[in-house]
Design an enzyme around this catalytic site. Structure first.
Site, PDB file in Angstrom:
ATOM      1  N   THR A   1      51.411 -32.309  24.972  1.00 28.28           N
ATOM      2  CA  THR A   1      51.384 -31.081  24.495  1.00 28.28           C
ATOM      3  C   THR A   1      51.682 -29.821  25.412  1.00 28.28           C
ATOM      4  O   THR A   1      52.076 -28.843  25.324  1.00 28.28           O
ATOM      5  CB  THR A   1      49.953 -30.740  23.839  1.00 28.28           C
ATOM      6  OG1 THR A   1      49.910 -31.838  22.539  1.00 28.28           O
ATOM      7  CG2 THR A   1      49.884 -29.419  23.097  1.00 28.28           C
TER       8      THR A   1
ATOM      9  N   THR B   1      46.822 -35.427  26.205  1.00 28.21           N
ATOM     10  CA  THR B   1      45.513 -35.336  26.536  1.00 28.21           C
ATOM     11  C   THR B   1      45.014 -36.857  25.811  1.00 28.21           C
ATOM     12  O   THR B   1      43.957 -37.321  26.080  1.00 28.21           O
ATOM     13  CB  THR B   1      45.031 -34.329  25.683  1.00 28.21           C
ATOM     14  OG1 THR B   1      45.166 -34.413  24.258  1.00 28.21           O
ATOM     15  CG2 THR B   1      44.962 -33.035  26.465  1.00 28.21           C
ATOM     16  N   ASP B   2      45.843 -37.690  24.828  1.00 32.26           N
ATOM     17  CA  ASP B   2      45.218 -38.617  24.181  1.00 32.26           C
ATOM     18  C   ASP B   2      44.814 -39.824  25.147  1.00 32.26           C
ATOM     19  O   ASP B   2      43.846 -40.563  24.946  1.00 32.26           O
ATOM     20  CB  ASP B   2      46.361 -39.055  23.225  1.00 32.26           C
ATOM     21  CG  ASP B   2      46.482 -38.498  22.133  1.00 32.26           C
ATOM     22  OD1 ASP B   2      45.736 -37.292  21.909  1.00 32.26           O
ATOM     23  OD2 ASP B   2      47.523 -38.558  21.274  1.00 32.26           O
TER      24      ASP B   2
ATOM     25  N   LYS C   1      37.986 -38.301  26.325  1.00 30.13           N
ATOM     26  CA  LYS C   1      38.413 -37.342  25.099  1.00 30.13           C
ATOM     27  C   LYS C   1      37.541 -37.666  24.021  1.00 30.13           C
ATOM     28  O   LYS C   1      37.298 -38.605  23.539  1.00 30.13           O
ATOM     29  CB  LYS C   1      39.653 -37.656  24.743  1.00 30.13           C
ATOM     30  CG  LYS C   1      40.336 -36.663  23.785  1.00 30.13           C
ATOM     31  CD  LYS C   1      41.609 -36.712  23.521  1.00 30.13           C
ATOM     32  CE  LYS C   1      42.149 -35.655  22.551  1.00 30.13           C
ATOM     33  NZ  LYS C   1      43.636 -35.493  22.208  1.00 30.13           N
TER      34      LYS C   1
END
Ligand code: GLU
Length: 444
Positions: free
Chosen positions: A89, A165-166, A244
């Site tokens: 992202t 970020t995943d 996360k």
């Protein structure tokens, strides 16, 4: 009909919708609303529809100014930071032709978006991949580690790696293991909102990472993300002990069984170390000379399985041709392993299946609870697991770090045998296992 990317105003019997036209389907028009959500409006309900013109990506003047800034010469008083982009992202923008967050920036465009970075450091930037982080394979860790090594050899003062970020926490652990004795800071940065949005967290995270590299003696791999949902502080988080913990919040990355390394306030240019700063200048200088790449064997097959009630032995046996397996144990260290009545015979097959696999490959464990430490000596199912030959007792790694560590150990130490893998899996090598379980390191 409208063109993709056109701003539209649509009125139905009950509501008015303004947004960006995405596409027409048989009975619906799909538009993206300003809150980022896509909706379908049934054609039969539409009373009025009009175009508000095409969207534009960036003003010409603004673009010219940013281009000019990008060409400025390096400032010899500032440190040099290499930004390596891998996608996600942070490197994405809204694609105005479809309305979805998919279009990606070039590396130059990303840097132009954050001109403030130049006040902290001379920035070099290159794109090493442009992918969503859930697509990553072990081979990509080798590409990233080699790119960091290349920058370190050029003499940069630090590296920022931008990343989706995943799986950012998997990569942080992977680089921590692969870059042995890295004498410079390597900070992973992601964002939960794309960089072209007003609400993006990308700029704060990048600026905080640059500030930390420029003004601390830290060396090693870490993550820099928002501390809270507001744009106030960022946390520097330990590479092997972060996860996360939320699908969408800007403060999704939390330290697990550990404290953050430091808090950075970009506006006040303030760095507060939280966990002790073990990264003194001397150590940094010494390590710089010793950087050793210990890469991943790209062909390895490691499984990650989550035991649950009403489990079947076949869920374990599915991994019989793998090279290694991580089992996310229930509670302090259990799987369904005992026949306790007429309904529970399958449980005995599960523990037998684990023993069968543990003869062929390392079967290691991590807590499904995420927080806390495994202790398989407390209850009978834990003792059965130890007898079955699993490794990892008394460790407190996240399942993701355990997965990466096992892959890395099998990549680098397989020849040294099973006992060595067990010894190293249970030993703290990169801050992945805490010596003590501190009460402050729960839910912070
Ligand atoms: N799924 C993507 C990734 O992890 C986008 C999520 C993000 O970057 O926050 O790369």
């Amino acid at each position: 009909m409208f063109k993709q990317g056109e701003k539209v105003d649509i009125v139905t019997a009950s509501q008015q919708f303004k947004g960006v036209f995405i596409k027409e389907e048989k009975d619906f028009l799909i538009i993206k609303l300003s809150n980022g959500y896509n909706i379908g409006i049934a054609k039969r309900n539409i009373k009025e529809q009009k175009s508000l013109g095409m969207t534009k990506e960036e003003g010409k003047e603004e673009k010219e100014l940013k281009d000019k800034e990008a060409k400025e010469k390096p400032n010899s008083k500032l440190p040099t930071i290499a930004i390596l982009h891998t996608g996600g992202t942070i490197a994405s923008k809204v694609d105005y032709s479809t309305g979805a967050v998919i279009a990606q920036f070039t590396e130059e465009e990303i840097i132009k978006l954050f001109p403030e970075l130049k006040q902290t450091a001379n920035i070099t930037s290159r794109l090493i991949r442009n992918m969503q982080s859930e697509m990553i394979r072990l081979a990509h860790y080798n590409i990233m580690a080699k790119a960091v090594e290349e920058e370190a050899k050029k003499g940069v003062d630090g590296v920022i790696l931008t990343h989706g970020t995943d799986t950012l926490h998997y990569t942080a652990a992977a680089l921590s293991f692969a870059l042995e004795s890295i004498g410079i800071p390597v900070i992973l940065v992601g964002s939960q909102r794309s960089s072209d949005r007003g609400s993006t967290d990308a700029s704060q995270n990048l600026l905080a990472a640059a500030e930390f590299i420029a003004n601390s003696e830290f060396s090693g791999v870490a993550i820099c993300m928002h501390e809270k949902t507001a744009d106030e502080n960022c946390l520097i988080l330990p590479a092997c002990k972060t996860r996360k913990m939320h699908t969408s919040r800007r403060d999704a990355f939390r330290p697990i069984n550990a404290l953050p390394i430091a808090r950075v306030n970009v506006e006040k240019k303030k760095i507060d170390f939280i966990a002790s700063d073990k990264h003194e200048k001397d150590k940094k200088e010494k390590e710089k000379k010793k950087l050793t790449l210990k890469l991943f064997n790209e062909k390895l097959k490691i499984g990650l399985v989550k035991p649950h009630i009403h489990m079947f032995a076949s869920e374990i046996l599915a991994y019989k041709d793998f090279d290694g397996l991580i089992i996310e144990l229930l509670g302090i260290g259990h799987v369904p392993s005992m026949k306790v009545d007429e309904f529970t015979e399958e449980n005995e097959h599960i523990i037998k299946a684990i023993a069968e696999l543990a003869k062929k490959m390392p079967v290691a464990v991590a807590p499904q609870t995420i927080y806390g430490r495994i202790n398989m000596n407390v209850y009978t199912p834990g003792k059965q697991l130890l007898e079955a030959g699993v490794i990892g007792n008394y460790t407190d790694m996240t399942p993701e770090t355990a997965f990466i560590k096992l892959a890395w150990l099998l990549s680098n130490y397989e020849k040294e045998g099973k006992e060595k893998i067990k010894e190293l899996f249970e030993k703290n090598l990169r801050g992945e296992i805490s010596e003590r379980s501190e009460k402050e390191s729960f839910l912070n």
